[in-house]
Motif scaffolding. Structure first.
Motif, PDB file in Angstrom:
ATOM      1  N   GLN A 140       0.833  -1.198   0.000  1.00  0.00           N
ATOM      2  CA  GLN A 140       0.000   0.000   0.000  1.00  0.00           C
ATOM      3  C   GLN A 140       0.870   1.251   0.000  1.00  0.00           C
ATOM      4  O   GLN A 140       0.553   2.257  -0.658  1.00  0.00           O
ATOM      5  CB  GLN A 140      -0.942  -0.030   1.203  1.00  0.00           C
ATOM      6  N   LYS A 141       1.986   1.190   0.711  1.00  0.00           N
ATOM      7  CA  LYS A 141       2.929   2.317   0.708  1.00  0.00           C
ATOM      8  C   LYS A 141       3.669   2.392  -0.626  1.00  0.00           C
ATOM      9  O   LYS A 141       3.959   3.488  -1.125  1.00  0.00           O
ATOM     10  CB  LYS A 141       3.919   2.175   1.856  1.00  0.00           C
ATOM     11  N   GLN A 144       1.954   4.420  -3.337  1.00  0.00           N
ATOM     12  CA  GLN A 144       2.129   5.869  -3.188  1.00  0.00           C
ATOM     13  C   GLN A 144       3.524   6.310  -3.631  1.00  0.00           C
ATOM     14  O   GLN A 144       3.682   7.338  -4.304  1.00  0.00           O
ATOM     15  CB  GLN A 144       1.890   6.257  -1.733  1.00  0.00           C
ATOM     16  N   ASP A 153       3.933   6.357  -7.425  1.00  0.00           N
ATOM     17  CA  ASP A 153       3.251   7.489  -8.051  1.00  0.00           C
ATOM     18  C   ASP A 153       4.178   8.706  -8.113  1.00  0.00           C
ATOM     19  O   ASP A 153       4.078   9.530  -9.023  1.00  0.00           O
ATOM     20  CB  ASP A 153       1.983   7.830  -7.275  1.00  0.00           C
ATOM     21  N   ARG A 154       5.121   8.790  -7.152  1.00  0.00           N
ATOM     22  CA  ARG A 154       6.066   9.911  -7.124  1.00  0.00           C
ATOM     23  C   ARG A 154       7.306   9.648  -7.975  1.00  0.00           C
ATOM     24  O   ARG A 154       7.867  10.576  -8.556  1.00  0.00           O
ATOM     25  CB  ARG A 154       6.506  10.200  -5.683  1.00  0.00           C
ATOM     26  N   GLU A 204      -5.428   9.052 -14.464  1.00  0.00           N
ATOM     27  CA  GLU A 204      -4.850   8.433 -13.282  1.00  0.00           C
ATOM     28  C   GLU A 204      -3.689   7.520 -13.673  1.00  0.00           C
ATOM     29  O   GLU A 204      -3.778   6.752 -14.631  1.00  0.00           O
ATOM     30  CB  GLU A 204      -5.909   7.613 -12.543  1.00  0.00           C
ATOM     31  N   ASN A 254      -0.246  -2.068  -8.255  1.00  0.00           N
ATOM     32  CA  ASN A 254      -1.383  -1.160  -8.201  1.00  0.00           C
ATOM     33  C   ASN A 254      -2.452  -1.776  -7.303  1.00  0.00           C
ATOM     34  O   ASN A 254      -2.298  -2.913  -6.826  1.00  0.00           O
ATOM     35  CB  ASN A 254      -1.929  -0.868  -9.610  1.00  0.00           C
ATOM     36  N   LYS A 255      -3.500  -1.060  -7.061  1.00  0.00           N
ATOM     37  CA  LYS A 255      -4.527  -1.526  -6.122  1.00  0.00           C
ATOM     38  C   LYS A 255      -5.096  -2.880  -6.539  1.00  0.00           C
ATOM     39  O   LYS A 255      -5.327  -3.764  -5.700  1.00  0.00           O
ATOM     40  CB  LYS A 255      -5.650  -0.495  -6.010  1.00  0.00           C
TER      41      LYS A 255
END
Length: 707
Positions: free
Chosen positions: A279-280, A283, A286-287, A303, A310-311
């Motif tokens: 989950q981290k 994120q 994405d950066r 998106e 990914n989720k």
């Protein structure tokens, strides 16, 4: 493809290492393999292997001992990509079976700025671009770290690498296992290779670690306590209540060094800790996506969805969690009470000899290292930074530091931990392997002593063969760099308890004795017998650095004649002048342990060795040898007899003993001059014979392409 015909395969149903022969009909080596069985409970390793096995007979349940054809999710090659490219081209392959399957990451010799190395790197990058293969340049990080960061290694998947530390992927619940360069070329061309599912050992971790004790201490403890090949050539599943108290980075460190412990894989469960980590990661990715040229830019307003992490993929991995069935079979059950583990240090020059840091008094050091794929992640660098903050590296000590990846370095730069290390006097190296594999700046010189947070301290690996190397956790390495001698970062009160462990060997199915069932039948062009004098190299755990030194490994232009001159150089410099093409080489136990370098096998072939008999082999060395046409047999009894009769005074002993070996039946007749004895070993079945006649796996793939 090959026409349908009957083959004889080698199989070890009991997973005890004793080979049996059985027949099967197949249309190709892809069925080199497994017989149809009724379903039985599977452990985690068997379940993942089942997912990635192809062309299985109907209703077959994969189990330990099976030879299966696998189509791995991904395959990593690093600086050895150049050598694999040569193999790929030499077998006549025109294109990749699946360009999304391979990953190229340059990480070993990244400090080398010579024109030769830069041209090599450029050619690998161009080859990747031409074939649309994901490529990570020098400086992005160590390939194994990149594989985890970018999701090529992912929970529940089978991902391989042409490098022995692919075991590391087990830290996130993937089955990572090493293959060799010829396998890599075969996978590029066909998408597949062969694998024998190893015996599986359950390692139960109890309680939790004390503050200041790390995953590195856990694996050093396991390597030193269970140091009699208890897990050699097995796959390990980590279980127990203690697992949930270990973070992903500790799990990655432990899984990474299951290689040094002798295992082919070390896998942790997929649990809440795994879920939180991913989950981290979503994120973070994405950066960082803007720096990854392998990911296409996302149009404004759309998106971003990472192609692997990914989720949806994370949720799917958790929903389809791979869990061992009740009643699944394990060959052994080991336990370790984490509460009894203390900061441990291994060495010198061996991972199998270790003691508490507190018990090692006054060992002065010249160099310290915080580099490598086992211990250069963000938490490792933070631990080291906390130790050195506000202090200075001891006079006369050099402390080398490299992050596991550019992402890791950016993270610790942002938190100030990198600067704390630099302010203390640490010497920064680019993200990569470097000193760990004996390349670049800061290698150990004659007579020097080093302490390292790497995963290997074999003689001569990190520099001079006359140097001494110890392994420890990042915090111990940092504290030692500050004081100039090996110390713990915190004072330990009282006596250090001995690690609390246990070992239970579990009995399984008994296989038929190979020598009873085998015949002398061989296929055309395969020799029925080999004869020669026994040349004895007695050392147990003779590693690939000893057989073929690391300094030659990434020089792709070294030919057979040069290989012949340097073979066994780090073991016995006299070997090349003693060995004869007619000799039958005899090794000790766990012969060929260490890295996955293919040259350990090809260098012996270059010296004229055709048949090698040992007490036991590293599985990776065995794979390299089979793939390249070096014949192997195991005879613990013969090795023990030689040690008893000849001793260990000579590194390379021309025994005068003559042997005649029936290759198919496994009958070894030995004459000492005064008496004769017959040894029974596992015979070489038709599947091995076919590879040998074809000149190895590379030759076999050529045949498939031509057909």
């Amino acid at each position: 493809m090959l026409k349908s015909r009957t083959h004889t395969i080698l199989r070890s149903p009991s997973c005890s290492g004793s080979w049996t022969r059985s027949s099967y009909t197949s249309t190709s080596i892809r069925r080199m393999l497994a017989t149809t069985t009724a379903y039985q409970p599977q452990n985690m390793i068997e379940k993942i292997a089942q997912r990635y096995a192809v062309d299985l007979p109907s209703n077959h349940t994969v189990r330990s001992g099976d030879f299966v054809t696998i189509r791995p999710e991904h395959i990593l090659t690093h600086d050895n990509t150049g050598a694999v490219m040569s193999k790929f081209k030499s077998i006549g392959a025109a294109q990749f079976k699946d360009p999304r399957q391979p990953v190229f990451a340059l990480d070993h010799d990244v400090q080398n700025k010579t024109e030769k190395n830069l041209n090599k790197y450029a050619s690998i990058e161009a080859f990747a671009a031409k074939n649309k293969v994901d490529f990570y340049p020098a400086g992005r990080g160590i390939g194994h770290q990149v594989m985890v960061e970018e999701g090529y290694a992912f929970p529940g998947t089978l991902t391989v690498a042409s490098d022995s530390h692919s075991n590391m992927y087990g830290g996130i619940g993937a089955l990572g296992t090493p293959i060799v360069r010829t396998d890599a070329a075969a996978i590029w061309a066909t998408g597949q290779t062969w694998w024998q599912v190893p015996p599986v050992v359950k390692v139960e971790l109890k309680n939790r670690l004390a503050p200041g004790v790390t995953g590195k201490d856990v694996i050093i403890t396991l390597c030193s306590v269970f140091n009699k090949d208890e897990v050699l050539n097995t796959a390990i599943e980590f279980t127990g209540e203690g697992v949930k108290h270990l973070g992903i980075e500790d799990r990655l460190a432990i899984a990474n060094m299951t290689t040094e412990w002798g295992a082919l894989a070390g896998v942790f469960p997929i649990d809440r800790v795994t879920k939180d980590y991913y989950q981290k990661r979503i994120q973070v990715l994405d950066r960082t996506r803007f720096t990854n040229k392998n990911i296409a830019p996302v149009p404004a307003g759309q998106e971003f969805i990472h192609p692997r992490i990914n989720k949806e993929t994370v949720e799917k991995a958790l929903q389809n969690e791979v869990v061992a069935d009740k009643g699944a079979f394990y060959s052994k059950h080991l336990t370790l009470d984490l509460a009894t583990v203390s900061p441990f240090i291994s060495g010198p020059n061996s991972v199998k000899v270790a003691q508490s840091v507190q018990d090692l008094k006054g060992v002065k050091i010249n160099k310290a290292y915080l580099v490598s794929c086992v211990n250069s992640r963000a938490s490792d660098l933070r631990q080291a930074a906390a130790v050195v903050k506000g202090k200075k590296i001891a006079e006369g000590v050099e402390f080398y530091v490299a992050a596991a990846s550019s992402e890791v370095q950016a993270e610790v730069e942002q938190t100030g931990d990198w600067q704390a290390l630099m302010d203390a006097g640490a010497i920064a190296l680019p993200a990569g392997c470097g000193p760990c594999v004996g390349l670049g700046t800061g290698l150990l010189k004659d007579g020097e002593i080093g302490i390292s947070a790497t995963n290997r301290n074999f003689k001569g690996r990190m520099g001079s063969p006359s140097a001494l190397a110890y392994l420890a956790s990042p915090a111990v390495v940092a504290a030692s760099a500050i004081t100039g001698k090996i110390v713990s970062p915190t004072a330990l009160d009282g006596a250090v308890p001995a690690p609390a462990t246990s070992l239970v060997v579990l009995s399984g199915q008994k296989g038929e004795d190979a020598s009873d069932a085998a015949s002398d039948e061989t296929i055309a062009n395969f020799p029925s017998q080999m004869t020669g004098e026994l040349l004895f190299c007695h050392a147990d755990n003779l590693n690939t650095d000893g057989i073929y030194p690391g300094k030659y490994t990434y020089q792709d232009d070294i030919g057979p004649e040069t290989m012949r001159k340097v073979v066994m150089e780090n073991y016995d410099t006299a070997f090349a002048g003693i060995v004869k093409p007619s000799d039958i080489l005899i090794g000790g136990f766990n012969f060929g342990t260490g890295s996955s370098r293919e040259q350990a096998a090809t260098a012996l072939l270059s010296a004229g060795v055709k048949l090698l008999i040992a007490g036991s082999f590293s599985e990776t060395f065995k794979r390299n040898s089979i793939n390249n046409g070096l014949l192997l047999m195991e005879s613990p009894e013969l090795v023990r007899d030689l040690v008893q009769a000849r001793g260990r005074d000579k590194l390379t002993d021309r025994t005068g003993w003559q042997a005649t070996v029936s290759l198919a039946s496994g009958k070894v007749q030995v004459s000492t001059g005064t008496q004769q004895k017959v040894y029974r070993v596992g015979g070489l079945g038709k599947s091995i014979q076919e590879l040998w006649v074809a000149g190895g796996l590379e030759g076999w793939v050529k045949e498939q392409i031509r057909q």
